[in-house]
Design a protein around this motif. Structure first.
Motif, mmCIF file in Angstrom:
data_model
loop_
_atom_site.group_PDB
_atom_site.id
_atom_site.type_symbol
_atom_site.label_atom_id
_atom_site.label_comp_id
_atom_site.label_asym_id
_atom_site.label_seq_id
_atom_site.Cartn_x
_atom_site.Cartn_y
_atom_site.Cartn_z
ATOM 1 N N GLU A 1 0.844 -1.202 0.000
ATOM 2 C CA GLU A 1 0.000 0.000 0.000
ATOM 3 C C GLU A 1 0.877 1.250 0.000
ATOM 4 O O GLU A 1 1.944 1.258 0.609
ATOM 5 C CB GLU A 1 -0.888 0.021 1.249
ATOM 6 N N PRO A 2 0.406 2.296 -0.658
ATOM 7 C CA PRO A 2 1.128 3.563 -0.601
ATOM 8 C C PRO A 2 1.288 4.013 0.837
ATOM 9 O O PRO A 2 0.428 3.750 1.679
ATOM 10 C CB PRO A 2 0.235 4.532 -1.381
ATOM 11 N N SER A 3 2.403 4.675 1.101
ATOM 12 C CA SER A 3 2.666 5.010 2.499
ATOM 13 C C SER A 3 2.006 6.306 2.937
ATOM 14 O O SER A 3 1.711 6.496 4.102
ATOM 15 C CB SER A 3 4.171 5.122 2.732
ATOM 16 N N GLY A 4 1.790 7.184 1.998
ATOM 17 C CA GLY A 4 1.206 8.461 2.391
ATOM 18 C C GLY A 4 2.129 9.346 3.210
ATOM 19 O O GLY A 4 1.744 10.389 3.673
ATOM 20 N N THR A 5 3.363 8.888 3.418
ATOM 21 C CA THR A 5 4.293 9.717 4.187
ATOM 22 C C THR A 5 5.684 9.613 3.588
ATOM 23 O O THR A 5 5.903 8.886 2.627
ATOM 24 C CB THR A 5 4.398 9.258 5.646
ATOM 25 N N ASN B 1 11.227 7.569 4.640
ATOM 26 C CA ASN B 1 11.951 6.859 5.689
ATOM 27 C C ASN B 1 11.255 6.966 7.049
ATOM 28 O O ASN B 1 11.885 7.015 8.087
ATOM 29 C CB ASN B 1 13.389 7.355 5.777
ATOM 30 N N SER B 2 9.936 6.994 7.012
ATOM 31 C CA SER B 2 9.175 7.173 8.234
ATOM 32 C C SER B 2 9.261 5.963 9.156
ATOM 33 O O SER B 2 9.072 4.820 8.764
ATOM 34 C CB SER B 2 7.710 7.401 7.897
ATOM 35 N N LEU B 3 9.550 6.241 10.410
ATOM 36 C CA LEU B 3 9.554 5.183 11.413
ATOM 37 C C LEU B 3 8.158 4.991 12.009
ATOM 38 O O LEU B 3 7.840 3.950 12.566
ATOM 39 C CB LEU B 3 10.497 5.559 12.559
ATOM 40 N N VAL B 4 7.361 6.026 11.906
ATOM 41 C CA VAL B 4 6.054 6.013 12.550
ATOM 42 C C VAL B 4 5.213 4.841 12.072
ATOM 43 O O VAL B 4 4.723 4.022 12.841
ATOM 44 C CB VAL B 4 5.310 7.329 12.280
ATOM 45 N N GLN B 5 5.061 4.775 10.748
ATOM 46 C CA GLN B 5 4.226 3.754 10.178
ATOM 47 C C GLN B 5 4.705 2.369 10.572
ATOM 48 O O GLN B 5 3.930 1.492 10.911
ATOM 49 C CB GLN B 5 4.291 3.877 8.659
ATOM 50 N N ARG C 1 5.205 -0.752 4.939
ATOM 51 C CA ARG C 1 4.023 -0.499 4.132
ATOM 52 C C ARG C 1 4.174 -0.970 2.697
ATOM 53 O O ARG C 1 3.245 -1.484 2.105
ATOM 54 C CB ARG C 1 3.704 1.002 4.167
ATOM 55 N N ASP D 1 5.955 10.160 -1.055
ATOM 56 C CA ASP D 1 4.623 10.716 -0.798
ATOM 57 C C ASP D 1 4.152 11.620 -1.944
ATOM 58 O O ASP D 1 3.299 12.473 -1.744
ATOM 59 C CB ASP D 1 4.553 11.439 0.555
ATOM 60 N N GLU D 2 4.658 11.348 -3.133
ATOM 61 C CA GLU D 2 4.179 12.070 -4.306
ATOM 62 C C GLU D 2 3.657 11.093 -5.358
ATOM 63 O O GLU D 2 3.574 11.437 -6.544
ATOM 64 C CB GLU D 2 5.332 12.912 -4.906
ATOM 65 N N ALA D 3 3.309 9.890 -4.943
ATOM 66 C CA ALA D 3 2.814 8.892 -5.888
ATOM 67 C C ALA D 3 1.544 9.383 -6.573
ATOM 68 O O ALA D 3 1.367 9.218 -7.786
ATOM 69 C CB ALA D 3 2.548 7.573 -5.161
ATOM 70 N N GLY D 4 0.663 9.997 -5.809
ATOM 71 C CA GLY D 4 -0.581 10.503 -6.379
ATOM 72 C C GLY D 4 -0.302 11.597 -7.393
ATOM 73 O O GLY D 4 -0.869 11.618 -8.492
#
Lengths: 304, 304, 304, 304
Positions: free
Chosen positions: A88-92, A95-99, A108, A241-244
Motif C-alpha cells: 500500500e502507498p505510504s502516504g508519508t 523513511n518514516s519510522l512512525v508507520q 508499508r 509521498d508524491e505517488a498521487g
C-alpha cells in the motif's frame, strides 16, 4: 511517432525549471553532481533507442535499484513475499519510522526504505552472493557489462546511514530481518550506489514494457501477471509521498531516486528514463517529473 | 471478445466467496440487503451493454458518488480545486481524523470522507441546487431518468453521522468549509444515498472510457486530460487503504462504496460495474474485487 | 511568612516579561482584555487572604472551570468516572483529535477538551440544570454570590467552536456522549465563560488545600483521598503539553486557562491564583507561570 | 509512626495480587526470577531502615538506573541539559519511535529509552570512565561497596537490544548522540543491568528526601532546587504511560523498572523501594504499585 522530435521539444520546455530544485546534499558524491545534467532515453522492445542530452552518462540510481531487487525477490518467492512487506502507498515520507511502529515491523511497501531493507534481507538469504547477483541482473538486462557500484557513494551512504541503521534494527526487533544487520546495510548501500545511464536504465526496464520478458537479456524475468503487478506497485508507491501527484500528472508506473533519475514504463510500448539532479522537497527530480509529464501530454501515451 | 462468456465464468468462480464478508451494518437500510445479490455490467463507448445477475437492480452507491461530485467540481474549477484537497493516497482508513489534523485541514484526497465533504461544499457554492444538480448529472450520464436518492438511507446516514459531523466541523475550524455545516452534511448524505444499478453505473462511468465525453449524454464531461487525471486519482486513492491491493490485483482505476458496489474503467475500452454487498474488513466488496481481478486476468485487459 | 512582601517582590520581578506573550485572540471578548492586567491572591484554610494588583477583578476562567466540573462529577461518581475518561498526561496540545482516534473515543484525561466535554456530558446527566449547578458550586465555594457566566464570551465561543463541535461529534460516534450534542456544547461553553477574580478562585480552590473540605462553604466537597487524587491529576495533566514544565519549575498541582489565569494549591497550606492575560505558545500565562515559580522559590514551598 | 507494622499489613494485603502479572521475559536472566519475590525497604534521612520480605536481595534495577545517570548529568550540566532532552510526559509506551520522529530527535523526557540514551551519551562525554562512575555513584550513595553490574544481564540486553540500537541510530541521525553508538549502547545496557536490593535503593534515593544531600555519602548530590526539580520529573514521567495512574493512586515521585522494582520518595521524610517481579501490561510491578498505594493510604503521607 517521432520520439526524437518530442524529446527535443521537451528539452526546450524544461529549461526554465533548472535552478528551481536542489541537488541531494547528504553525501559529498551526490552533492558535487552538476545540477545542469539532463538526459532522457527511450527504449522499445524491438530494440529502438532514442535519447537526448546526457543520456549516456552514468549517475547514481539510488532508490530506482529497489525495483530491481524487488523483481529478483518476487520472481523467486512469488506472492509469499507479501507476508513480510505490504503493497500500500505510504502516504508519508520515504523513511518514516512512525508507520513501521504502528504496523508492527511490516513495512508499508517495498519502496520505502524499510521495505527495501527487508527485500535486501530476502535477497541475501536467496543468493550466494547478493552483491554480484544484483550486478549480474543489471548487466544482463541493460546489456552493459560495465554497470557497477560506485564505491565512494556506498561508503558515504554507510557513514551517514544512521537512519537506515535505525530502521534495520527496528525491523530486526520485530523479527523481520533474518540476516546480520551490517550485512543487510552493506548490500543495501551498495545496490543504491549503482551507477547507470538513462540508456542503461531504459533498456533494463524493458521487461516491464514487454510482458515480463527482457528483450535485451532475451530471458523471461517475471511472468506476465507479475510484470503487471509490479507495475501497479510502482504506480501506487513509486514516488514516496508524491505517488498521487506523479500518477496524476504523468500517468505512468515508475520509480525515482534521489540521484535525480526516474525510470518509467508504458506497458506494451516502451521504457523511458530521465535524469536531472535537482530535487523538489519530496525528493523527486523537478525537471524529470516535468519532462515525463510533457512526454505523456505530447504523445498522448499514458496508461489512462 | 465474448464478454458474456467471461462474466458467466466469473459468476461460477466467485461462488465460494459468498459468506466470507460482512454486509455493512451501520444503518438498517444497508444491513437488510440480501448478501447474495450479485451483478456485473459492462458498457462500451459504442453502446454495447453486457451484464449478468442482478445488474439491473438499484443499490446504494455510497462512496462511488464521490467520483461524480468530484467530476462536477473539477470540470468547473480545474486545477485550482487542489488548493483545498490533496491527491495523495491516504495510507489509512477512510475516515481518519489524524491525517487531517497533521495536514491542517487539507484532506489528503477527494475520496476520503473529509475530502468528499470539501468537494460537496464546493458543489454547494457552485450550484443553485446541489441536490438536483447531482441527480441531473447522474440521470443524464446514465441515460436513466429514474435515478434518485433513497430518502431512508439519507435519513439514517444523518442520524448516525456523528463522525462525518466531526469531520466537517473540524474542516470548518480550518476554514475549509464555506457553507453551512448542516447543509453540507445534508447534501453529502444525499449524494451517498443515491441508488443506481450496475448498468446505470457502467453507463455513467463511460466518460472515463471515452476520453472525457459521455456517449450516453452525448456531451463532453471532462477534457481529455482531466479524464486521465481523475482516472489516476481513482487508481491511487479509490479504495481507501486498499488502493495498492486493488491496483496490484485488478490494475484498473475505480471506486468502491460500502453498499458493495465497485465501478471501474478501462480507458479507451469500457466501463464495468459490479455489485455484491459483503465487504472485507477494509470496506470493499469481497466478491466485487475478486470478480474484477478475474475479469482482468481472463481478458488480459488492464492498464499495465 | 509575610506573603504580602513576597507578592510585592514577585510583582517587581515579573515586569520584564510583560509584552513577551500574546493575549488569546480567537474571540473578541478575550482579545480586547488589557494585556497588562496582573493579580495574585493567596487564600488559606483559616480565612486569610493576601493579594496584589488586579486580584479583585473578574476575568474569564476558561479551562480552570474544568477542575470544578470534574470535582462535581467525581464527587458523585467516584472511581467509575474513569471508565469514560483517562487520567494520563496527553503529551500533546489540548485539543488534539489524534489521540482520541487512537484511543477509541476515551479522552486521555479530563482536562483536554475532549475529556472536559465528556465530564460536561456526565454533569448534564447528573443535574437537573447543569448551568445552575456549576454556578451554585462556584458561588458557594468562593463565597461570592455574584459569580456568573459572561454571556458574550459564551456566545463567541459557540460561534467559533467548530473544533469542539468536531470533538463532541467524534465522541458521540464512539458512544461516549449520552446527551444532545448542542446541549453539551452549550453547557461547556458556558462553564468556560465564567468570570471570577483571583480572590474568588483562590477561595474556591481551598478545598484542595484543606483535605477536600471547603472552609468557605463549610462543607465537604471531596473525600480526603479524592482531593489528593484530583490534585495528582492537576499535577500531571493541568497544563496541556506543558505539565512537565510546570511541575519542574513550580512544583504545584494547578490548572491554567487561556484567559490567562492559573489556579494552584499547596496541600494543607494554601491556594493561590494568578492572572495575567499574555500566553506563551503552549497557551499558558507567561507571567503567571513565572510568578508561581518565583513564589515557590522564594517561600521554599512546593510539594517536592 | 510504626512503619514496620504498616509494612506487615501491606504484605498481607497484597497477597491476592501475586499471579496476576507477568515477569519480564525478553531475556533469560529476568525471566527466571522467582515471581513470588517481594520486599520493601524504607530509609529515612536520619539513618533509620525498616524493611520486610526480600528487601535485602539484589535484583536488576533496570530503568530505575535512569534516575541516577540523570542525576549525575544534571548535577554537571544544570539546565543546559534540557536542550537535548525534554521534560514532558510522553503519553505513550517507553520505547516509542513515533514521538522521537515528530520531535526531530529530541526525546520527550529522560526516562523514555531514547532520553536515557542521550543522558548516557552525555555521561560518556563527561566522565573518563562512565562505567566506573555509575558504580561509584551507586556504591557511595547506597553505602554498599558491593553494588555491581550483572554481566549476564548486560550481555543479554545487548543481544536483544535491536530496538535500543534503532533508537540510538535514529538519535545519531539527528546529531543528538555524540559518542560512538556501540559505546553508548554498552554503557546503557550496563547501567540498566546493575543489581541492587530494596535497602540499597532506598538508601541511595535518600538525597531526594533530604533536599539534595545524601546522608549516606554525607555529600551534596544536587542543589535543593535541582532535587525538587528531578522529583517533579519523576512524578510526571517516571512510570512510562502510567505516570498519571501512579500519581493518582500513590501520589509520590518515583521510578519503576522492568525488573519489578520501584523506588519512590517523600520529600523531607523518607525514601522507599519495593520489589516484586510480576509486571502489568504497562511494564510496572503490579504488587509494587499496590504496595505503595497502600503505604500512602495507610500512613496518610503523600505529596498532595
Amino acid at each position: 511517432m517521432n520520439y526524437q522530435a518530442v524529446l527535443e521539444e521537451i528539452q526546450q520546455e524544461v529549461q526554465p525549471l533548472f535552478g528551481t530544485g536542489k541537488v541531494a546534499n547528504y553525501i559529498p558524491a551526490l552533492q558535487r553532481v552538476d545540477p545542469n545534467k539532463f538526459g532522457i532515453a527511450i527504449a522499445t522492445p524491438n530494440g529502438e533507442i532514442v535519447s537526448i542530452g546526457d543520456a549516456n552518462e552514468p549517475f547514481s540510481i539510488q532508490s530506482i535499484s529497489k525495483v530491481f531487487t524487488l523483481t529478483m525477490v518476487f520472481a523467486k518467492h512469488g506472492e509469499s513475499l507479501w507476508k513480510r512487506v505490504g503493497k500500500e502507498p505510504s502516504g508519508t515520507a520515504f523513511n518514516s519510522l512512525v508507520q513501521l511502529e504502528y504496523e508492527k515491523g511490516i513495512p508499508r511497501n517495498p519502496f520505502i526504505n524499510a521495505g527495501a531493507l527487508v527485500i535486501t534481507d530476502m535477497l541475501i538469504s536467496d543468493q550466494e552472493c547478493a552483491y554480484k547477483s544484483v550486478l549480474n541482473f543489471l548487466r544482463k538486462t541493460s546489456g552493459n557489462a560495465s554497470v557497477d557500484y560506485n564505491a565512494e557513494v556506498a561508503q558515504s551512504e554507510k557513514e551517514q546511514g544512521f537512519r537506515n541503521a535505525a530502521l534495520v534494527n527496528f525491523l530486526k526487533s520485530h523479527n523481520n530481518i533474518h540476516n546480520d544487520i551490517d550485512n543487510v546495510l552493506d548490500v543495501y548501500f551498495h545496490h543504491c550506489a549503482v551507477s547507470m545511464s538513462c540508456i542503461d536504465l531504459a533498456r533494463t526496464m524493458l521487461y516491464f514494457s514487454n510482458h515480463g520478458e527482457s528483450p535485451i537479456a532475451n530471458e523471461r524475468i517475471l511472468t506476465v501477471s507479475q510484470s503487471k503487478r509490479l507495475s501497479a506497485v510502482m504506480m501506487t508507491c513509486g514516488f514516496y509521498d508524491e505517488a498521487g501527484e506523479f500518477a496524476f500528472r504523468v500517468g505512468l508506473p515508475g520509480k525515482s531516486g534521489v540521484g535525480g533519475g526516474i525510470a518509467a514504463v508504458i506497458p506494451g510500448k516502451l521504457a523511458i528514463a530521465v535524469w536531472s539532479p535537482e530535487l523538489n522537497d519530496k525528493g523527486n527530480s523537478v525537471v524529470g517529473m516535468k519532462a515525463l509529464e510533457l512526454f505523456t501530454t505530447k504523445t498522448g501515451i499514458s496508461v489512462f
